[in-house]
Enzyme design. Structure first.
Site, PDB file in Angstrom:
ATOM      1  N   SER A 141      77.005  17.111  53.408  1.00 11.72           N
ATOM      2  CA  SER A 141      76.913  16.881  51.965  1.00 11.72           C
ATOM      3  C   SER A 141      78.318  16.769  51.396  1.00 11.72           C
ATOM      4  O   SER A 141      79.262  17.391  51.905  1.00 11.72           O
ATOM      5  CB  SER A 141      76.182  18.030  51.272  1.00 11.72           C
ATOM      6  OG  SER A 141      76.233  17.900  49.861  1.00 11.72           O
ATOM      7  N   TYR A 154      75.363  27.094  49.752  1.00  7.74           N
ATOM      8  CA  TYR A 154      75.142  25.693  50.128  1.00  7.74           C
ATOM      9  C   TYR A 154      76.456  25.013  50.499  1.00  7.74           C
ATOM     10  O   TYR A 154      76.559  24.358  51.543  1.00  7.74           O
ATOM     11  CB  TYR A 154      74.461  24.950  48.989  1.00  7.74           C
ATOM     12  CG  TYR A 154      74.071  23.540  49.342  1.00  7.74           C
ATOM     13  CD1 TYR A 154      73.093  23.289  50.307  1.00  7.74           C
ATOM     14  CD2 TYR A 154      74.672  22.448  48.721  1.00  7.74           C
ATOM     15  CE1 TYR A 154      72.729  21.997  50.639  1.00  7.74           C
ATOM     16  CE2 TYR A 154      74.304  21.152  49.044  1.00  7.74           C
ATOM     17  CZ  TYR A 154      73.342  20.931  50.002  1.00  7.74           C
ATOM     18  OH  TYR A 154      72.987  19.644  50.338  1.00  7.74           O
TER      19      TYR A 154
END
Length: 263
Positions: A141, A154
């Site tokens: 990501s 995350y």
């Protein structure tokens, strides 16, 4: 074994995983679809008019290494060694280090996004190396490039994905097995619709899948999708800490949850 190529995809019950599965199906690949929610995968395959003989469904929890390793072994026994393995399954959730329960959230995030990725690849490494071909694809990501307030679990897990895939790429360099790191920006899924902040260059899952497929086929080792987020990522890397922190001050944080939601 069938002559058509095979792709093994985790997190195939929704979002990016389903979009990738459909893109590879349209390219003539057989599908090995992996997730905990097998009913959703079966329903999606049926409504997408994917012929029954061109896919298999495997129930597995990537956060449990024995579970996903068994699914990989079952796939090789039933369908053969995949040509592409995509470790897509992951969870995204906000956290607050001051809250004790959120440390457990962080542990679950790393168990899924990092240990789960390595366990997804593990059954296939030797088989692909012996064959001398194959691609192991890790879904990272843009959030893994710099840490965002409220996103510690995350961002940390996705930074680890990027470094892990880089390490694995070096280990397999002479084996014929490629390691591909794909870093999506914002993709329009039910999860991102809950975000409380602007999402520049928001993409539809199908558009992401098209570009991801092209990057894998082109032999890319690392790709940010869309490219505009790649430019943003490069700028984020070089911003001084003080300026970076100032720009993000007051930015709304990701929702905290007791259980992580799929990305």
């Amino acid at each position: 074994m069938p002559s058509s190529p095979l792709v093994f995809i985790t997190g195939a019950s929704s979002g990016i995983g389903q979009a990738l599965a459909l893109r590879f199906h349209r390219a003539g690949y057989r599908l090995a679809l992996v997730a905990r929610r097998t009913a959703e995968m079966q329903s999606w395959a049926s409504t997408s008019n994917i012929p029954a003989g061109s896919y298999q469904i495997y129930s597995a929890d990537v956060a449990q290494p024995d579970s996903i390793v068994a699914a990989g072994q079952d796939c090789m026994a039933r369908q053969g060694v995949p040509d592409v393995v995509i470790a897509n399954a992951g969870i995204s959730v906000g956290m607050d280090t001051a809250v004790r329960e959120d440390i457990d959230v962080m542990a679950r995030t790393f168990a899924t996004n990092n240990i789960g990725m390595a366990a997804t690849f593990q059954p296939f490494v030797d088989a692909m190396a012996q064959r001398g071909s194959g691609a192991l694809v890790g879904i990272g990501s843009v959030a893994g490039i710099r840490g965002l307030p409220g996103h510690g679990a995350y961002c940390g897990s996705k930074a680890a994905v990027i470094s892990y895939c880089e390490s694995l790429r070096g280990e397999l360099r002479s084996s014929g097995v490629r390691v591909v790191t794909l870093c999506p920006g914002y993709i329009d899924t039910p999860l991102t619709r809950q975000n409380r902040y602007a999402m520049p260059f928001l993409m539809q899952p199908g558009d992401f899948a098209d570009r991801a497929f092209a990057a894998i086929r082109a032999g890319a080792s690392y790709r940010v999708i869309p490219w505009q987020m790649g430019v943003v990522a490069k700028l984020l890397r070089v911003l001084p800490n003080g300026l970076f922190d100032h720009l993000l001050s007051g930015r709304p944080r990701k929702h905290r949850q007791k259980n992580g939601a799929p990305h």
